[in-house]
Structures are given as structure tokens and as C-alpha cells.
Write an enzyme that holds these catalytic residues in place. Structure first.
Site, PDB file in Angstrom:
ATOM      1  N   ASP A   1       0.876  -1.187   0.000  1.00  0.00           N
ATOM      2  CA  ASP A   1       0.000   0.000   0.000  1.00  0.00           C
ATOM      3  C   ASP A   1       0.913   1.236   0.000  1.00  0.00           C
ATOM      4  OD1 ASP A   1       0.809  -0.562   2.659  1.00  0.00           O
ATOM      5  OD2 ASP A   1      -0.867   0.566   3.495  1.00  0.00           O
TER       6      ASP A   1
ATOM      7  N   VAL B   1       2.700  -6.297   2.795  1.00  0.00           N
ATOM      8  CA  VAL B   1       3.153  -5.267   3.737  1.00  0.00           C
ATOM      9  C   VAL B   1       2.117  -4.138   3.834  1.00  0.00           C
ATOM     10  CG1 VAL B   1       5.605  -5.834   3.518  1.00  0.00           C
ATOM     11  CG2 VAL B   1       4.593  -4.172   1.949  1.00  0.00           C
TER      12      VAL B   1
ATOM     13  N   HIS C   1       9.174  -0.025   8.630  1.00  0.00           N
ATOM     14  CA  HIS C   1       8.490  -1.311   8.847  1.00  0.00           C
ATOM     15  C   HIS C   1       8.612  -2.318   7.701  1.00  0.00           C
ATOM     16  CE1 HIS C   1       6.438   1.012  11.987  1.00  0.00           C
ATOM     17  NE2 HIS C   1       6.040   1.858  11.073  1.00  0.00           N
ATOM     18  N   ASP C   2       8.099  -1.942   6.525  1.00  0.00           N
ATOM     19  CA  ASP C   2       7.902  -2.922   5.454  1.00  0.00           C
ATOM     20  C   ASP C   2       9.213  -3.488   4.917  1.00  0.00           C
ATOM     21  OD1 ASP C   2       5.291  -2.273   5.854  1.00  0.00           O
ATOM     22  OD2 ASP C   2       5.048  -1.122   4.012  1.00  0.00           O
TER      23      ASP C   2
END
Ligand code: BDR
Ligand code: CA
Length: 344
Positions: A11, A147, A266-267
């Protein structure tokens, strides 16, 4: 060297962009396609941002992007995006994501800081691409790397469960135990579409959750990102710019990150874990389910920690910690290797 066949489900999103760069440039991956989903921004923008990243890495002849689902399976909590506000019966009664669109926009902008892409997404939908690609594969051949919210993956599994044995494993950025960000109980990717993760957790696939507990250990400082900027390639500069953008956003909402002048990416950690599993620490095989009861804990990833003679069946690996040094070194190594490969 046999490459790992992966599909990135994203995303995009600033940290998704970094995950995509690394999935395209780390030579240990064979990236079969990118599927975009509604999340950080609406799906037409996550699709367009993914196309931007493909062009930034000069991979437009090799890597195709597919637009996926524009709404979660059942939840109507999305706090922004025209698709949410236009939904009949849209309600958001629960305490949700910290801050507002204005605050969050500094972490994820509608448009990545890259030119409007010349390439277009494929005409086929992400869900159709997932089903066709997986059905054509051998059993256990393809790794999925979601993710963002898990809508595309869950709908593909429900539409054609024959894809399930084709999946080697699923490396998910999502969830949180001691750390959460969208409600007191839930992490963003799971909070957006709680039912989707629950469907995936019940699939029987090998699943690893890379939750906020791990990603917050793997933050990158602006200082470190300047070492990346110095590599000088387009993808390296993009990553450095995005770290700076994220650090600015986090400084407004997270005192710890403000002091560190950094942000979690994060991802990208989920991508790293596929080639360097040791980057994840304290990985525990657990029974995990998602709260889908639409109460205060909607979207919480709940780990069964009861001490029992007959424990509940374990259905995923949950990483409680991660190694920042391994993570930062991986990014630098891959980006430098890419530069050398291109003779720059
Ligand atoms: C996750 O939510 C999104 O905002 C990020 O891209 C990441 O996938 C972190 O909670
Ligand atoms: Ca994401």
C-alpha cells in the site's frame, strides 16, 4: 544461485516504497509482480506510487504492477480516503490511528517524491494476477510478502483455495503485541482489514508476522540515511529522502523517535527477513488470531500465552525483536552492489 520467487503486496506508502526498492534490487529475489491495495492512501494512489518506484529502479521492462482491492473485506473504519467517506453507513466509533490525516501525511504522502510515472498498471486486477500466477506454479514455489492490509491475499484465497498449497510462505508486516499504532490494540495493516488477516491465518500456510515490536527496533536515523544518500543512485536518494520525511513525521508523534532523529522502516524489514532471517530476533511459534468482534480491540493480533497441557495449535511465527545493525548494513550493501552492477 536459485532466486526466491516473491510477490510484493503493498500500500505504497513511504516504507512500502523502500521495501519495493529492496525487493527489486536484492539479486536474491525474483520479483514476479507487485500487487497494490488500499491502505496508507487509496488504491489508485498506492498503485501509482508503486509504478513510480518501479521506474525509479529502472525495472519497468521486468516488473509489472497490478491494482487490487479498494476497500477492506468488512471493516468500515478507514478514517480517510474518498472511498471511505463516501461509503454508506461509514462510522468510526472507536479510537483510531494516532493523529490526523494532516499529521500522518508527513509519514505517507499521497504522491511519492518522484515524477509522475510513464508506465501504467496492468489491465488485470491484483486478485486475478495472484490466482493465475499461483495456480501456474509448483507446490510451495512462491513466497508472498504482504506489507499492507491483507485484503488482496485473503480474497484470492477465498476465491480459489487451490492457490494455498502453491505458497511457500507468507512474510507479513503487520500486528503488534507491546507496540501498536492505529488503536490502543491494533497495528495499522491489520486494523484496516482485520478479517483479511484472520482468513490468511486460518489458511494453514507457513506465516511469519513482522510486527511493530520488531520494526520499532529497526529504525533508521537520518544520519544513517545520509550514508545511503552518498551512494548517489536514484533508489538510494529516494530511500534517504523518505527516511528524512518519515523522521519528520515521527518527530511529531513519537518522543523516542524524535530524540533519535529517525523512524522505523516497517515494510523493508519483512523483505530483509527473507534473505537474512537472523535479522528477526526472539521469533516465537505461536497461536495467533485477530480480534474481529468489532469492539475496542478490533484488529488486535492476540497471541495465546496461556500455560496449558493441550496448547492451541500454533499457526504463525511472531518476531518480538530485530537487529538494527544487520538491517541497516543489508540496505547499504544491496544499494552499493546495485550501483556497481550498473557501472555507476
Ligand atoms: C504499517 O502501516 C503502514 O502505514 C506502513 O506502510 C506499514 O506497512 C505499519 O503499521
Ligand atoms: Ca505498508
Amino acid at each position: 544461485m536459485e532466486k526466491r520467487k516473491i510477490i510484493m503486496d503493498v500500500d505504497t506508502g513511504s516504507d512500502d516504497a523502500m521495501a519495493l526498492v529492496m525487493a527489486m534490487l536484492d539479486e536474491r529475489f525474483d520479483l514476479l509482480g507487485i500487487t497494490a491495495v488500499n491502505g496508507n492512501v487509496e488504491v489508485k494512489l498506492t498503485t501509482m506510487n508503486s509504478l513510480r518506484v518501479v521506474e525509479c529502479c529502472d525495472k519497468q521492462d521486468e516488473v509489472k504492477v497490478y491494482k487490487g482491492c479498494d476497500l477492506p473485506i468488512a471493516s468500515t473504519l478507514m478514517p480517510w480516503g474518498p472511498q471511505a467517506t463516501q461509503m454508506p453507513g461509514f462510522t468510526n466509533p472507536l479510537p483510531h490511528r494516532e493523529g490526523t490525516r494532516e499529521q500522518s501525511i508527513q509519514v505517507h504522502t499521497d504522491h511519492l517524491p518522484l515524477p509522475v510515472p510513464k508506465i501504467k498498471e496492468e489491465p488485470e486486477s491484483a486478485v486475478v494476477f495472484l490466482i493465475k500466477t499461483l495456480l501456474a506454479a509448483e507446490d510451495g514455489e512462491i513466497t508472498l510478502v504482504p506489507v499492507g492490509p491483507l485484503t488482496n491475499i485473503a480474497i484470492a484465497m477465498r476465491a480459489d483455495p487451490r492457490i494455498i498449497p502453491k505458497i511457500k510462505e507468507i512474510m507479513i508486516m503487520g500486528g503488534g503485541h507491546d507496540v501498536n499504532n492505529s488503536s490502543p490494540a491494533a497495528e495499522f495493516n491489520i486494523w484496516v482489514d482485520p478479517e483479511a488477516l484472520e482468513i490468511v491465518l486460518q489458511s494453514g500456510c507457513k506465516i511469519t508476522l513482522v510486527p511493530l515490536d520488531a520494526t520499532h527496533k529497526c529504525f533508521m536515523t537520518v544520519e544513517e540515511s545520509e550514508r545511503i544518500r552518498a551512494i548517489g543512485t536514484k533508489p538510494a536518494i529516494l530511500i534517504a529522502d523518505l527516511v528524512k520525511q518519515r523522521a519528520t513525521g515521527y518527530a511529531q508523534m513519537d518522543a523516542e523517535m524524535k530524540a533519535l532523529n529517525g523512524a522505523p522502516l516497517h515494510d523493508a524489514l519483512a523483505v530483509c527477513a527473507l534473505v537474512i532471517p537472523e535479522v528477526l530476533k526472539n521469533v516465537v511459534h505461536v497461536n495467533c488470531h485477530v480480534d474481529i468482534s468489532k469492539g475496542i480491540a478490533y484488529g488486535q493480533t492476540i497471541i495465546d500465552q496461556r500455560i496449558r497441557v493441550n496448547p492451541t495449535p500454533k499457526n504463525c511465527y511472531f518476531a518480538f525483536d530485530a537487529d538494527k545493525d544487520i538491517f541497516v548494513k543489508w540496505m547499504i550493501d544491496v544499494l552499493e552492489k546495485d550501483k556497481a552492477k550498473r557501472g555507476l
